[in-house]
Enzyme design. Sequence first.
Site, mmCIF file in Angstrom:
data_model
loop_
_atom_site.group_PDB
_atom_site.id
_atom_site.type_symbol
_atom_site.label_atom_id
_atom_site.label_comp_id
_atom_site.label_asym_id
_atom_site.label_seq_id
_atom_site.Cartn_x
_atom_site.Cartn_y
_atom_site.Cartn_z
ATOM 1 N N GLU A 46 4.311 14.886 5.956
ATOM 2 C CA GLU A 46 4.116 15.371 7.339
ATOM 3 C C GLU A 46 5.011 14.597 8.305
ATOM 4 O O GLU A 46 5.618 15.175 9.212
ATOM 5 C CB GLU A 46 2.644 15.239 7.734
ATOM 6 C CG GLU A 46 1.759 16.170 6.925
ATOM 7 C CD GLU A 46 0.291 16.119 7.312
ATOM 8 O OE1 GLU A 46 -0.294 15.021 7.253
ATOM 9 O OE2 GLU A 46 -0.265 17.174 7.675
ATOM 10 N N LYS A 65 0.845 -1.215 0.000
ATOM 11 C CA LYS A 65 0.000 0.000 0.000
ATOM 12 C C LYS A 65 0.867 1.247 0.000
ATOM 13 O O LYS A 65 0.447 2.318 0.454
ATOM 14 C CB LYS A 65 -0.928 0.001 1.226
ATOM 15 C CG LYS A 65 -1.952 -1.129 1.229
ATOM 16 C CD LYS A 65 -2.992 -0.971 0.122
ATOM 17 C CE LYS A 65 -4.000 -2.113 0.158
ATOM 18 N NZ LYS A 65 -4.914 -2.081 -1.011
ATOM 19 N N GLU A 91 -3.615 16.737 -0.779
ATOM 20 C CA GLU A 91 -4.852 17.001 -0.039
ATOM 21 C C GLU A 91 -5.730 18.019 -0.758
ATOM 22 O O GLU A 91 -6.957 17.888 -0.802
ATOM 23 C CB GLU A 91 -4.525 17.507 1.374
ATOM 24 C CG GLU A 91 -3.984 16.457 2.322
ATOM 25 C CD GLU A 91 -2.460 16.303 2.267
ATOM 26 O OE1 GLU A 91 -1.853 16.704 1.252
ATOM 27 O OE2 GLU A 91 -1.890 15.780 3.234
ATOM 28 N N GLY A 125 0.516 12.839 4.132
ATOM 29 C CA GLY A 125 0.958 12.477 5.482
ATOM 30 C C GLY A 125 2.372 11.939 5.522
ATOM 31 O O GLY A 125 3.029 11.996 6.570
HETATM 32 C C1 1HE Z 1 -3.147 3.633 -1.114
HETATM 33 C C2 1HE Z 1 -2.589 4.921 -0.941
HETATM 34 C C3 1HE Z 1 -3.166 5.748 0.060
HETATM 35 C C4 1HE Z 1 -1.525 3.949 -2.533
HETATM 36 N N1 1HE Z 1 -4.183 5.246 0.787
HETATM 37 N N2 1HE Z 1 -4.153 3.197 -0.365
HETATM 38 N N3 1HE Z 1 -2.098 10.382 -0.505
HETATM 39 C C5 1HE Z 1 -2.304 10.426 -1.840
HETATM 40 O O1 1HE Z 1 -3.209 11.032 -2.331
HETATM 41 C C6 1HE Z 1 -1.346 9.603 -2.650
HETATM 42 C C7 1HE Z 1 -2.099 8.451 -3.303
HETATM 43 N N4 1HE Z 1 -1.179 7.502 -3.915
HETATM 44 C C8 1HE Z 1 -0.598 7.690 -5.124
HETATM 45 O O2 1HE Z 1 -0.692 8.743 -5.728
HETATM 46 C C9 1HE Z 1 0.217 6.540 -5.658
HETATM 47 O O3 1HE Z 1 -0.209 5.354 -4.997
HETATM 48 C C10 1HE Z 1 1.749 6.699 -5.482
HETATM 49 C C11 1HE Z 1 2.257 7.820 -6.405
HETATM 50 C C12 1HE Z 1 2.123 7.027 -4.043
HETATM 51 C C13 1HE Z 1 2.426 5.363 -5.824
HETATM 52 O O4 1HE Z 1 2.022 4.935 -7.129
HETATM 53 P P1 1HE Z 1 2.240 3.420 -7.542
HETATM 54 O O5 1HE Z 1 1.868 3.312 -9.001
HETATM 55 O O6 1HE Z 1 3.591 2.955 -7.125
HETATM 56 O O7 1HE Z 1 1.217 2.547 -6.646
HETATM 57 P P2 1HE Z 1 -0.381 2.371 -6.808
HETATM 58 O O8 1HE Z 1 -0.659 1.334 -7.846
HETATM 59 O O9 1HE Z 1 -1.052 3.677 -6.993
HETATM 60 O O10 1HE Z 1 -0.805 1.843 -5.380
HETATM 61 C C14 1HE Z 1 -0.545 0.521 -4.951
HETATM 62 C C15 1HE Z 1 -1.604 0.160 -3.928
HETATM 63 O O11 1HE Z 1 -1.493 1.036 -2.815
HETATM 64 C C16 1HE Z 1 -3.019 0.365 -4.457
HETATM 65 O O12 1HE Z 1 -3.846 -0.579 -3.812
HETATM 66 P P3 1HE Z 1 -4.278 -1.958 -4.551
HETATM 67 O O13 1HE Z 1 -5.137 -2.657 -3.569
HETATM 68 O O14 1HE Z 1 -4.991 -1.521 -5.806
HETATM 69 O O15 1HE Z 1 -2.994 -2.669 -4.857
HETATM 70 C C17 1HE Z 1 -3.385 1.731 -3.963
HETATM 71 O O16 1HE Z 1 -4.777 1.937 -3.838
HETATM 72 C C18 1HE Z 1 -2.718 1.718 -2.599
HETATM 73 N N5 1HE Z 1 -2.452 3.065 -2.103
HETATM 74 N N6 1HE Z 1 -1.591 5.095 -1.835
HETATM 75 C C19 1HE Z 1 -4.645 4.020 0.565
HETATM 76 N N7 1HE Z 1 -2.696 6.963 0.305
HETATM 77 C C20 1HE Z 1 -3.136 13.285 8.422
HETATM 78 S S1 1HE Z 1 -3.853 13.926 7.062
HETATM 79 C C21 1HE Z 1 -2.862 13.487 5.715
HETATM 80 C C22 1HE Z 1 -3.692 13.553 4.469
HETATM 81 C C23 1HE Z 1 -3.024 12.865 3.328
HETATM 82 O O17 1HE Z 1 -1.992 12.249 3.459
HETATM 83 S S2 1HE Z 1 -3.839 13.005 1.844
HETATM 84 C C24 1HE Z 1 -2.744 12.357 0.686
HETATM 85 C C25 1HE Z 1 -2.977 10.896 0.489
#
Ligand code: 1HE
Length: 255
Positions: free
Chosen positions: A110, A23, A130, A107
């Site tokens: 963060e 993840k 975010e 995060g």
């Molecule tokens: C997740 C998460 C996640 C991946 N929560 N499951 N953060 C974001 O908005 C970033 C969201 N993530 C991405 O943009 C990409 O995943 C990455 C650029 C980080 C990586 O890409 P990649 O191609 O290596 O991986 P992927 O295919 O997107 O993800 C692999 C798996 O991880 C996939 O799940 P699967 O079941 O389909 O295999 C994704 O859904 C999962 N995954 N990121 C849940 N963030 C205290 S407040 C803080 C507020 C925030 O941090 S908001 C920003 C959140």
Amino acid sequence: MTAFLQTAIQGAVLLVKLNRPDKRNALNDELILGIEALFSAIPDGIRCVVLRGEGQHFSAGLDLSALTERNAVQGLHHSRMWHRALDRVQFGTVPVIAVLHGACVGGGLELAAACHIRVAEKSTFYALPEGQRGIFVGGGASVRVPKLIGLARMTDMMLTGRVYTADEGERIGLAQYLVENGEGLPQALALAQTVAGNTDMTNYALMHILPRIAESPQEQGLLMESLTAAIAQDAPEAKARLQDFLAGRAKKVGE
Ligand code: 1HE
């Protein structure tokens, strides 16, 4: 301890790894509570922590899958839980060096911002998605990130979804060190050796007093600085280090 955190001890350094690579080291409650517990009870003899992420990324930030179920009050408590945990990282007992690679977003940024030194490999990229996800930072970014890069840059990151590369990140202050891919851990361990060799008072002052001084009005800040300097120089280990330098036994600056 949660299986999402792996630890190993190397001398006086505690190695901590976010271990949820499938993840992308997304930070769920189990991980955040694990971080809080770990950094609240750093074992005796540990003088520095090196924190990194397993897999291709440091951390994809908050686990978004849990977010849809929370109401406002639950969201408030959740954000405060993150604050408690990341405060334990920043204001714990030993300095923390983060090794960044791949995504260091939301995060994840963060968490990195709560560490004292950030070593970024060339693959690192930074973002605060975010803004684009319709939410707001909740893990301390509004306090910690502007201190690293300024309010204007953080505002831009959130308004536009801007992504900073590793090179740009080092230039604007997101990381203090920029290294080739694969070199982050050795670099962090070398820095950790140095940090671990500092006196207790020096490390305490840098972690706990300097940030408070930096936020104080000038008069109080200067007074706190004088008090800290007086206590630090009074310690026998400080006197011994000064004697070592005067006797030619200590390294010169830059050696
Ligand atoms: C997740 C998460 C996640 C991946 N929560 N499951 N953060 C974001 O908005 C970033 C969201 N993530 C991405 O943009 C990409 O995943 C990455 C650029 C980080 C990586 O890409 P990649 O191609 O290596 O991986 P992927 O295919 O997107 O993800 C692999 C798996 O991880 C996939 O799940 P699967 O079941 O389909 O295999 C994704 O859904 C999962 N995954 N990121 C849940 N963030 C205290 S407040 C803080 C507020 C925030 O941090 S908001 C920003 C959140």
